[in-house]
Design an enzyme around this catalytic site. Structure first.
Site, PDB file in Angstrom:
ATOM      1  CB  ALA A  10      -0.929   0.004   1.218  1.00  9.92           C
ATOM      2  N   GLY A  11       2.177   1.075  -0.082  1.00 10.15           N
ATOM      3  CA  GLY A  11       3.097   2.220  -0.122  1.00 10.15           C
ATOM      4  C   GLY A  11       3.340   2.671  -1.548  1.00 10.15           C
ATOM      5  CB  ILE A  13       8.252   1.344  -4.342  1.00 11.45           C
ATOM      6  CG1 ILE A  13       9.015   2.673  -4.389  1.00 11.45           C
ATOM      7  CG2 ILE A  13       8.867   0.344  -5.306  1.00 11.45           C
ATOM      8  CD1 ILE A  13      10.419   2.614  -3.812  1.00 11.45           C
ATOM      9  CB  THR A 134      17.650   2.566   0.027  1.00 14.16           C
ATOM     10  OG1 THR A 134      18.214   3.821  -0.293  1.00 14.16           O
ATOM     11  CG2 THR A 134      18.093   2.208   1.442  1.00 14.16           C
ATOM     12  CG  ASP A 135      20.869   5.080  -3.689  1.00 23.19           C
ATOM     13  OD1 ASP A 135      20.078   5.383  -2.770  1.00 23.19           O
ATOM     14  OD2 ASP A 135      21.116   5.846  -4.649  1.00 23.19           O
ATOM     15  CD  GLU A 136      18.537   7.437   1.421  1.00 21.52           C
ATOM     16  OE1 GLU A 136      18.765   7.769   2.598  1.00 21.52           O
ATOM     17  OE2 GLU A 136      17.513   7.776   0.798  1.00 21.52           O
ATOM     18  CE1 TYR A 159      14.482   3.755   4.573  1.00 20.41           C
ATOM     19  CE2 TYR A 159      16.080   5.126   3.424  1.00 20.41           C
ATOM     20  CZ  TYR A 159      15.114   4.133   3.398  1.00 20.41           C
ATOM     21  OH  TYR A 159      14.778   3.532   2.209  1.00 20.41           O
ATOM     22  CE  LYS A 163      15.287  -0.806   3.195  1.00 20.14           C
ATOM     23  NZ  LYS A 163      14.019  -1.578   3.027  1.00 20.14           N
TER      24      LYS A 163
HETATM   25  P1  NAD Z   1       6.472   3.910   1.669  1.00 21.71           P
HETATM   26  O1  NAD Z   1       6.796   4.574   2.959  1.00 21.71           O
HETATM   27  O2  NAD Z   1       5.725   4.675   0.621  1.00 21.71           O
HETATM   28  O3  NAD Z   1       5.643   2.580   1.936  1.00 21.71           O
HETATM   29  C1  NAD Z   1       5.953   1.675   2.963  1.00 21.71           C
HETATM   30  C2  NAD Z   1       4.760   0.753   3.169  1.00 21.71           C
HETATM   31  O4  NAD Z   1       5.111  -0.191   4.174  1.00 21.71           O
HETATM   32  C3  NAD Z   1       3.507   1.487   3.642  1.00 21.71           C
HETATM   33  O5  NAD Z   1       2.376   1.054   2.905  1.00 21.71           O
HETATM   34  C4  NAD Z   1       3.377   1.072   5.110  1.00 21.71           C
HETATM   35  O6  NAD Z   1       2.041   1.025   5.569  1.00 21.71           O
HETATM   36  C5  NAD Z   1       4.030  -0.301   5.097  1.00 21.71           C
HETATM   37  N1  NAD Z   1       4.580  -0.670   6.404  1.00 21.71           N
HETATM   38  C6  NAD Z   1       5.348   0.084   7.228  1.00 21.71           C
HETATM   39  N2  NAD Z   1       5.632  -0.587   8.348  1.00 21.71           N
HETATM   40  C7  NAD Z   1       5.025  -1.814   8.236  1.00 21.71           C
HETATM   41  C8  NAD Z   1       4.968  -2.958   9.056  1.00 21.71           C
HETATM   42  N3  NAD Z   1       5.575  -2.985  10.261  1.00 21.71           N
HETATM   43  N4  NAD Z   1       4.283  -4.043   8.627  1.00 21.71           N
HETATM   44  C9  NAD Z   1       3.664  -4.021   7.417  1.00 21.71           C
HETATM   45  N5  NAD Z   1       3.661  -2.956   6.601  1.00 21.71           N
HETATM   46  C10 NAD Z   1       4.350  -1.858   7.002  1.00 21.71           C
HETATM   47  O7  NAD Z   1       7.859   3.372   1.104  1.00 21.71           O
HETATM   48  P2  NAD Z   1       8.359   3.252  -0.408  1.00 21.71           P
HETATM   49  O8  NAD Z   1       8.955   4.539  -0.827  1.00 21.71           O
HETATM   50  O9  NAD Z   1       7.302   2.634  -1.246  1.00 21.71           O
HETATM   51  O10 NAD Z   1       9.562   2.219  -0.224  1.00 21.71           O
HETATM   52  C11 NAD Z   1       9.329   0.813  -0.318  1.00 21.71           C
HETATM   53  C12 NAD Z   1      10.632   0.075  -0.089  1.00 21.71           C
HETATM   54  O11 NAD Z   1      11.597   0.478  -1.070  1.00 21.71           O
HETATM   55  C13 NAD Z   1      11.271   0.356   1.265  1.00 21.71           C
HETATM   56  O12 NAD Z   1      11.825  -0.845   1.742  1.00 21.71           O
HETATM   57  C14 NAD Z   1      12.358   1.365   0.974  1.00 21.71           C
HETATM   58  O13 NAD Z   1      13.411   1.269   1.892  1.00 21.71           O
HETATM   59  C15 NAD Z   1      12.772   0.956  -0.425  1.00 21.71           C
HETATM   60  N6  NAD Z   1      13.316   2.033  -1.281  1.00 21.71           N
HETATM   61  C16 NAD Z   1      12.653   3.219  -1.430  1.00 21.71           C
HETATM   62  C17 NAD Z   1      13.162   4.197  -2.286  1.00 21.71           C
HETATM   63  C18 NAD Z   1      12.434   5.503  -2.532  1.00 21.71           C
HETATM   64  O14 NAD Z   1      12.946   6.371  -3.246  1.00 21.71           O
HETATM   65  N7  NAD Z   1      11.240   5.703  -2.017  1.00 21.71           N
HETATM   66  C19 NAD Z   1      14.349   3.970  -2.985  1.00 21.71           C
HETATM   67  C20 NAD Z   1      14.989   2.737  -2.813  1.00 21.71           C
HETATM   68  C21 NAD Z   1      14.457   1.779  -1.976  1.00 21.71           C
END
Ligand code: NAD
Length: 356
Positions: A10-11, A13, A134-136, A159, A163
Protein backbone atom coordinates in the site's frame (compact mmCIF):
# COMPACT_ATOMS: atom_id res chain seq x y z
CA UNK A 1 -0.10 -19.26 -12.05
CA UNK A 2 2.68 -17.38 -10.23
CA UNK A 3 1.73 -16.39 -6.68
CA UNK A 4 3.51 -13.42 -5.12
CA UNK A 5 3.39 -11.91 -1.64
CA UNK A 6 4.25 -8.21 -1.68
CA UNK A 7 4.87 -6.59 1.72
CA UNK A 8 4.30 -2.84 1.90
CA UNK A 9 2.04 -3.01 -1.15
CA UNK A 10 0.00 0.00 0.00
CA UNK A 11 3.10 2.22 -0.12
CA UNK A 12 4.53 4.21 -3.01
CA UNK A 13 6.76 1.59 -4.66
CA UNK A 14 4.84 -1.43 -3.34
CA UNK A 15 1.58 -0.24 -4.93
CA UNK A 16 3.35 0.36 -8.27
CA UNK A 17 4.69 -3.19 -8.01
CA UNK A 18 1.28 -4.69 -7.17
CA UNK A 19 -0.34 -2.84 -10.10
CA UNK A 20 2.43 -4.11 -12.40
CA UNK A 21 2.25 -7.74 -11.22
CA UNK A 22 -1.55 -7.96 -11.40
CA UNK A 23 -2.30 -5.84 -14.47
CA UNK A 24 0.79 -6.40 -16.67
CA UNK A 25 1.86 -9.90 -15.60
CA UNK A 26 -1.41 -11.54 -14.56
CA UNK A 27 0.11 -12.87 -11.32
CA UNK A 28 -1.87 -13.66 -8.19
CA UNK A 29 -0.81 -11.19 -5.49
CA UNK A 30 -1.29 -11.02 -1.73
CA UNK A 31 -0.47 -7.56 -0.39
CA UNK A 32 0.53 -7.56 3.29
CA UNK A 33 0.59 -4.07 4.78
CA UNK A 34 0.13 -2.60 8.26
CA UNK A 35 -1.30 0.63 6.81
CA UNK A 36 0.87 3.15 8.64
CA UNK A 37 0.51 6.85 7.77
CA UNK A 38 2.37 6.00 4.51
CA UNK A 39 0.06 3.15 3.48
CA UNK A 40 -2.85 4.09 1.25
CA UNK A 41 -5.32 1.63 -0.23
CA UNK A 42 -6.46 4.32 -2.68
CA UNK A 43 -3.20 3.68 -4.56
CA UNK A 44 -4.55 0.20 -5.31
CA UNK A 45 -7.81 1.39 -6.87
CA UNK A 46 -6.73 0.07 -10.31
CA UNK A 47 -6.66 -3.52 -8.92
CA UNK A 48 -9.57 -3.23 -6.47
CA UNK A 49 -12.04 -6.04 -7.13
CA UNK A 50 -9.58 -7.85 -9.43
CA UNK A 51 -9.80 -11.60 -8.60
CA UNK A 52 -5.99 -11.83 -8.80
CA UNK A 53 -5.53 -9.34 -5.95
CA UNK A 54 -5.91 -9.87 -2.19
CA UNK A 55 -5.09 -7.65 0.79
CA UNK A 56 -4.26 -8.57 4.35
CA UNK A 57 -3.71 -5.89 6.98
CA UNK A 58 -0.86 -7.13 9.18
CA UNK A 59 2.40 -6.04 10.78
CA UNK A 60 5.55 -7.77 9.47
CA UNK A 61 6.76 -7.85 13.10
CA UNK A 62 3.87 -10.20 13.98
CA UNK A 63 5.48 -13.64 13.60
CA UNK A 64 2.27 -15.63 13.86
CA UNK A 65 0.46 -13.47 11.29
CA UNK A 66 3.41 -13.78 8.88
CA UNK A 67 3.63 -17.57 9.29
CA UNK A 68 -0.11 -17.89 8.77
CA UNK A 69 -0.26 -15.55 5.75
CA UNK A 70 2.60 -17.36 4.02
CA UNK A 71 1.37 -20.88 4.82
CA UNK A 72 -2.16 -20.19 3.60
CA UNK A 73 -1.23 -18.22 0.43
CA UNK A 74 1.68 -20.53 -0.53
CA UNK A 75 3.68 -17.99 -2.54
CA UNK A 76 6.27 -18.74 -5.23
CA UNK A 77 7.89 -15.41 -4.41
CA UNK A 78 8.00 -12.96 -1.53
CA UNK A 79 8.90 -9.40 -2.49
CA UNK A 80 9.65 -7.49 0.70
CA UNK A 81 9.14 -3.72 0.58
CA UNK A 82 7.40 -2.93 3.89
CA UNK A 83 9.50 -0.38 5.74
CA UNK A 84 9.60 2.96 7.44
CA UNK A 85 11.08 4.96 4.58
CA UNK A 86 11.43 8.67 5.34
CA UNK A 87 14.92 9.82 6.40
CA UNK A 88 13.60 12.96 8.14
CA UNK A 89 11.22 10.94 10.32
CA UNK A 90 14.07 8.56 11.23
CA UNK A 91 16.09 11.46 12.66
CA UNK A 92 13.51 12.28 15.33
CA UNK A 93 11.89 8.84 15.67
CA UNK A 94 14.38 6.06 15.00
CA UNK A 95 12.59 3.42 17.10
CA UNK A 96 9.92 2.63 14.47
CA UNK A 97 12.68 2.22 11.87
CA UNK A 98 14.59 -0.30 13.97
CA UNK A 99 11.39 -2.14 14.82
CA UNK A 100 9.96 -2.47 11.31
CA UNK A 101 13.05 -2.43 9.13
CA UNK A 102 15.27 -4.63 11.29
CA UNK A 103 12.97 -6.71 13.53
CA UNK A 104 10.24 -6.88 10.88
CA UNK A 105 12.66 -8.12 8.23
CA UNK A 106 14.04 -10.70 10.67
CA UNK A 107 10.50 -11.90 11.48
CA UNK A 108 9.58 -12.16 7.81
CA UNK A 109 12.80 -14.01 6.94
CA UNK A 110 12.08 -16.55 9.68
CA UNK A 111 8.49 -17.05 8.51
CA UNK A 112 9.69 -17.42 4.90
CA UNK A 113 12.35 -19.92 5.97
CA UNK A 114 9.82 -22.09 7.87
CA UNK A 115 7.60 -22.21 4.76
CA UNK A 116 10.47 -22.75 2.30
CA UNK A 117 11.91 -25.62 4.38
CA UNK A 118 8.55 -27.37 4.27
CA UNK A 119 8.31 -27.29 0.45
CA UNK A 120 8.95 -30.32 -1.76
CA UNK A 121 12.18 -30.10 -3.81
CA UNK A 122 10.95 -28.53 -7.09
CA UNK A 123 9.04 -25.73 -5.33
CA UNK A 124 11.91 -25.22 -2.90
CA UNK A 125 14.29 -24.71 -5.83
CA UNK A 126 12.12 -22.15 -7.59
CA UNK A 127 11.06 -20.16 -4.49
CA UNK A 128 12.57 -16.64 -4.20
CA UNK A 129 12.71 -13.96 -1.48
CA UNK A 130 13.51 -10.50 -2.84
CA UNK A 131 14.68 -8.01 -0.24
CA UNK A 132 14.15 -4.47 -1.54
CA UNK A 133 16.59 -1.85 -0.31
CA UNK A 134 18.11 1.52 -1.01
CA UNK A 135 21.37 2.96 -2.34
CA UNK A 136 21.54 5.03 0.87
CA UNK A 137 23.21 2.04 2.59
CA UNK A 138 26.40 2.96 0.68
CA UNK A 139 26.65 6.42 2.31
CA UNK A 140 27.66 9.51 0.40
CA UNK A 141 29.72 10.05 -2.77
CA UNK A 142 32.00 12.96 -3.65
CA UNK A 143 31.78 14.69 -7.02
CA UNK A 144 33.01 11.61 -8.88
CA UNK A 145 32.25 7.87 -8.87
CA UNK A 146 29.24 5.61 -8.70
CA UNK A 147 27.85 3.10 -6.20
CA UNK A 148 28.65 -0.43 -7.33
CA UNK A 149 27.39 -3.64 -5.77
CA UNK A 150 30.82 -4.04 -4.16
CA UNK A 151 30.83 -0.54 -2.59
CA UNK A 152 31.26 -0.93 1.21
CA UNK A 153 28.26 -0.08 3.38
CA UNK A 154 28.57 3.28 5.16
CA UNK A 155 25.07 4.47 6.13
CA UNK A 156 24.55 8.00 7.53
CA UNK A 157 20.97 8.19 8.82
CA UNK A 158 18.97 5.99 11.19
CA UNK A 159 16.88 5.06 8.12
CA UNK A 160 19.82 3.93 6.01
CA UNK A 161 21.46 2.19 8.98
CA UNK A 162 18.27 0.21 9.59
CA UNK A 163 18.08 -0.74 5.90
CA UNK A 164 21.76 -1.74 5.94
CA UNK A 165 21.08 -4.01 8.92
CA UNK A 166 18.15 -5.61 7.13
CA UNK A 167 20.25 -6.19 3.97
CA UNK A 168 22.83 -8.01 6.09
CA UNK A 169 20.12 -10.16 7.67
CA UNK A 170 18.71 -11.08 4.26
CA UNK A 171 22.16 -12.04 2.94
CA UNK A 172 22.94 -14.00 6.11
CA UNK A 173 19.70 -16.00 5.81
CA UNK A 174 20.86 -17.03 2.35
CA UNK A 175 24.38 -17.99 3.38
CA UNK A 176 23.46 -19.69 6.65
CA UNK A 177 20.13 -21.36 5.86
CA UNK A 178 20.21 -21.46 2.05
CA UNK A 179 17.02 -19.36 1.76
CA UNK A 180 16.98 -18.23 -1.91
CA UNK A 181 17.37 -14.50 -1.28
CA UNK A 182 18.17 -11.79 -3.84
CA UNK A 183 18.78 -8.16 -2.76
CA UNK A 184 18.15 -4.97 -4.75
CA UNK A 185 19.46 -1.50 -3.87
CA UNK A 186 17.74 1.33 -5.69
CA UNK A 187 18.22 5.06 -6.04
CA UNK A 188 15.54 7.70 -5.29
CA UNK A 189 12.17 7.01 -6.86
CA UNK A 190 9.51 9.46 -8.02
CA UNK A 191 6.21 9.17 -9.86
CA UNK A 192 2.45 8.88 -9.31
CA UNK A 193 0.98 7.99 -5.87
CA UNK A 194 4.02 9.39 -3.98
CA UNK A 195 3.18 10.55 -0.44
CA UNK A 196 3.64 14.33 -0.32
CA UNK A 197 6.27 14.39 2.44
CA UNK A 198 9.04 13.61 -0.09
CA UNK A 199 10.82 16.28 -2.17
CA UNK A 200 9.14 15.87 -5.55
CA UNK A 201 5.44 15.52 -4.60
CA UNK A 202 5.86 18.10 -1.82
CA UNK A 203 7.32 20.58 -4.29
CA UNK A 204 4.62 19.91 -6.89
CA UNK A 205 1.76 20.45 -4.44
CA UNK A 206 3.33 23.46 -2.69
CA UNK A 207 4.11 25.09 -6.04
CA UNK A 208 0.58 24.42 -7.27
CA UNK A 209 -0.84 26.16 -4.20
CA UNK A 210 1.62 29.08 -4.26
CA UNK A 211 3.20 28.01 -0.96
CA UNK A 212 6.93 28.35 -0.11
CA UNK A 213 9.21 25.68 -1.62
CA UNK A 214 11.68 24.61 1.08
CA UNK A 215 15.10 23.46 -0.21
CA UNK A 216 17.54 21.99 2.35
CA UNK A 217 20.92 23.77 2.68
CA UNK A 218 21.98 25.22 -0.66
CA UNK A 219 20.19 22.57 -2.74
CA UNK A 220 23.50 21.16 -4.07
CA UNK A 221 22.80 17.59 -2.91
CA UNK A 222 22.62 15.22 -5.87
CA UNK A 223 20.19 12.30 -6.20
CA UNK A 224 19.90 9.75 -9.02
CA UNK A 225 16.19 9.73 -9.91
CA UNK A 226 14.27 6.68 -11.14
CA UNK A 227 10.65 6.62 -12.30
CA UNK A 228 8.74 4.29 -9.97
CA UNK A 229 7.29 2.11 -12.76
CA UNK A 230 10.83 1.46 -14.02
CA UNK A 231 11.68 0.29 -10.50
CA UNK A 232 8.64 -2.03 -10.42
CA UNK A 233 9.75 -3.59 -13.73
CA UNK A 234 13.30 -3.94 -12.37
CA UNK A 235 12.11 -5.74 -9.23
CA UNK A 236 10.04 -8.13 -11.33
CA UNK A 237 13.11 -8.86 -13.49
CA UNK A 238 15.45 -9.29 -10.51
CA UNK A 239 13.21 -11.73 -8.64
CA UNK A 240 12.68 -13.75 -11.81
CA UNK A 241 16.19 -13.85 -13.26
CA UNK A 242 18.57 -12.63 -10.54
CA UNK A 243 21.22 -14.92 -9.12
CA UNK A 244 20.60 -16.22 -5.59
CA UNK A 245 22.68 -14.44 -2.94
CA UNK A 246 23.45 -11.59 -5.35
CA UNK A 247 22.84 -7.83 -5.07
CA UNK A 248 21.53 -5.78 -7.99
CA UNK A 249 21.82 -2.00 -8.03
CA UNK A 250 18.88 -0.23 -9.68
CA UNK A 251 19.16 3.29 -11.09
CA UNK A 252 18.23 5.32 -14.12
CA UNK A 253 21.43 7.31 -14.69
CA UNK A 254 19.54 10.54 -14.01
CA UNK A 255 21.58 12.55 -11.55
CA UNK A 256 20.12 15.92 -10.60
CA UNK A 257 20.89 18.51 -7.91
CA UNK A 258 17.87 19.07 -5.64
CA UNK A 259 17.73 22.74 -6.64
CA UNK A 260 17.58 21.76 -10.33
CA UNK A 261 14.74 19.32 -9.61
CA UNK A 262 12.77 22.09 -7.90
CA UNK A 263 13.45 24.55 -10.75
CA UNK A 264 12.35 21.95 -13.31
CA UNK A 265 9.06 21.34 -11.47
CA UNK A 266 8.43 25.10 -11.33
CA UNK A 267 9.10 25.49 -15.06
CA UNK A 268 6.80 22.61 -16.06
CA UNK A 269 4.01 23.85 -13.78
CA UNK A 270 4.39 27.44 -15.07
CA UNK A 271 3.81 26.06 -18.58
CA UNK A 272 0.92 23.71 -17.70
CA UNK A 273 -0.86 25.94 -15.16
CA UNK A 274 0.31 29.56 -15.67
CA UNK A 275 0.46 31.65 -12.48
CA UNK A 276 0.87 35.42 -12.03
CA UNK A 277 4.57 35.08 -11.15
CA UNK A 278 7.24 32.43 -11.81
CA UNK A 279 6.93 29.72 -9.17
CA UNK A 280 10.74 29.60 -8.75
CA UNK A 281 10.29 32.81 -6.71
CA UNK A 282 8.68 30.61 -4.01
CA UNK A 283 11.99 28.77 -3.34
CA UNK A 284 13.26 29.18 0.25
CA UNK A 285 16.57 27.75 1.47
CA UNK A 286 16.12 26.19 4.93
CA UNK A 287 18.41 24.61 7.54
CA UNK A 288 20.05 21.49 6.14
CA UNK A 289 19.16 17.95 7.24
CA UNK A 290 21.63 16.62 9.86
CA UNK A 291 23.96 14.06 8.25
CA UNK A 292 22.66 14.98 4.77
CA UNK A 293 24.49 12.83 2.19
CA UNK A 294 26.04 14.94 -0.58
CA UNK A 295 25.59 12.72 -3.60
CA UNK A 296 24.12 9.36 -4.62
CA UNK A 297 24.69 7.85 -8.06
CA UNK A 298 24.09 4.27 -9.13
CA UNK A 299 26.02 2.04 -11.49
CA UNK A 300 23.29 -0.29 -12.80
CA UNK A 301 25.56 -2.14 -15.25
CA UNK A 302 25.00 -5.57 -13.67
CA UNK A 303 21.22 -5.26 -13.95
CA UNK A 304 21.45 -3.89 -17.48
CA UNK A 305 23.92 -6.40 -18.91
CA UNK A 306 23.11 -9.56 -16.94
CA UNK A 307 19.33 -9.22 -16.72
CA UNK A 308 18.73 -6.93 -19.75
CA UNK A 309 16.71 -4.31 -17.83
CA UNK A 310 16.63 -0.74 -19.08
CA UNK A 311 14.86 2.29 -17.60
CA UNK A 312 12.13 3.42 -20.01
CA UNK A 313 11.82 6.97 -18.67
CA UNK A 314 14.46 9.66 -18.38
CA UNK A 315 14.06 12.44 -15.80
CA UNK A 316 12.47 14.90 -18.23
CA UNK A 317 9.83 12.46 -19.50
CA UNK A 318 9.17 11.04 -16.03
CA UNK A 319 8.78 14.37 -14.26
CA UNK A 320 6.40 15.63 -16.94
CA UNK A 321 4.23 12.49 -16.50
CA UNK A 322 4.40 12.82 -12.71
CA UNK A 323 3.34 16.47 -12.64
CA UNK A 324 0.48 15.79 -15.05
CA UNK A 325 -0.62 12.89 -12.82
CA UNK A 326 -0.81 15.15 -9.74
CA UNK A 327 -2.82 17.69 -11.76
CA UNK A 328 -5.26 14.97 -12.86
CA UNK A 329 -5.59 13.12 -9.53
CA UNK A 330 -6.55 15.54 -6.79
CA UNK A 331 -8.95 12.84 -5.48
CA UNK A 332 -5.85 10.88 -4.41
CA UNK A 333 -3.73 13.58 -2.75
CA UNK A 334 -6.39 15.94 -1.34
CA UNK A 335 -7.40 13.64 1.61
CA UNK A 336 -3.72 13.13 2.60
CA UNK A 337 -3.46 16.62 4.12
CA UNK A 338 -5.06 15.16 7.29
CA UNK A 339 -2.00 12.85 7.64
CA UNK A 340 0.69 15.37 6.73
CA UNK A 341 0.27 19.10 6.19
CA UNK A 342 3.73 20.03 4.91
CA UNK A 343 5.45 20.84 8.23
CA UNK A 344 9.25 20.49 8.42
CA UNK A 345 10.28 17.07 9.76
CA UNK A 346 13.59 15.80 11.16
CA UNK A 347 14.81 19.00 12.83
CA UNK A 348 16.84 18.47 16.00
CA UNK A 349 16.45 20.73 19.03
CA UNK A 350 19.60 22.89 18.74
CA UNK A 351 19.75 23.79 22.47
CA UNK A 352 19.84 20.09 23.39
CA UNK A 353 22.45 19.44 20.67
CA UNK A 354 24.71 22.22 21.98
CA UNK A 355 24.40 20.91 25.55
CA UNK A 356 25.31 17.33 24.51
P1 NAD B 1 6.47 3.91 1.67
O1 NAD B 1 6.80 4.57 2.96
O2 NAD B 1 5.73 4.68 0.62
O3 NAD B 1 5.64 2.58 1.94
C1 NAD B 1 5.95 1.68 2.96
C2 NAD B 1 4.76 0.75 3.17
O4 NAD B 1 5.11 -0.19 4.17
C3 NAD B 1 3.51 1.49 3.64
O5 NAD B 1 2.38 1.05 2.90
C4 NAD B 1 3.38 1.07 5.11
O6 NAD B 1 2.04 1.02 5.57
C5 NAD B 1 4.03 -0.30 5.10
N1 NAD B 1 4.58 -0.67 6.40
C6 NAD B 1 5.35 0.08 7.23
N2 NAD B 1 5.63 -0.59 8.35
C7 NAD B 1 5.03 -1.81 8.24
C8 NAD B 1 4.97 -2.96 9.06
N3 NAD B 1 5.58 -2.98 10.26
N4 NAD B 1 4.28 -4.04 8.63
C9 NAD B 1 3.66 -4.02 7.42
N5 NAD B 1 3.66 -2.96 6.60
C10 NAD B 1 4.35 -1.86 7.00
O7 NAD B 1 7.86 3.37 1.10
P2 NAD B 1 8.36 3.25 -0.41
O8 NAD B 1 8.95 4.54 -0.83
O9 NAD B 1 7.30 2.63 -1.25
O10 NAD B 1 9.56 2.22 -0.22
C11 NAD B 1 9.33 0.81 -0.32
C12 NAD B 1 10.63 0.08 -0.09
O11 NAD B 1 11.60 0.48 -1.07
C13 NAD B 1 11.27 0.36 1.26
O12 NAD B 1 11.82 -0.84 1.74
C14 NAD B 1 12.36 1.36 0.97
O13 NAD B 1 13.41 1.27 1.89
C15 NAD B 1 12.77 0.96 -0.42
N6 NAD B 1 13.32 2.03 -1.28
C16 NAD B 1 12.65 3.22 -1.43
C17 NAD B 1 13.16 4.20 -2.29
C18 NAD B 1 12.43 5.50 -2.53
O14 NAD B 1 12.95 6.37 -3.25
N7 NAD B 1 11.24 5.70 -2.02
C19 NAD B 1 14.35 3.97 -2.99
C20 NAD B 1 14.99 2.74 -2.81
C21 NAD B 1 14.46 1.78 -1.98
Amino acid sequence: MTRVIVTGGAGFIGSALVRHLVLERGFEVLNIDKLTYAGNLASLKPVEGNPLYRFRQADICDAEAMRDAIASFRPDRIMHLAAESHVDRSITGAADFIQTNVMGTFTLLEAARAFWTSLPAPERDSFRFLHVSTDEVYGSLGDEGLFEESTPYDPSSPYSASKAASDHLAKAWQRTYGLPVVVSNCSNNYGPFHFPEKLIPLTILNALHGRPLPVYGTGENVRDWLYVEDHARALDTIVEKGRIGETYNVGGRNERRNIDVVHRICAVLDRLVPANRPRAELIEFVTDRPGHDARYAIDATRLETELCWRAQENFDSGIEKTIQWYLDNEWWWRPLSTRYDGERLGVLDQTKQDAA
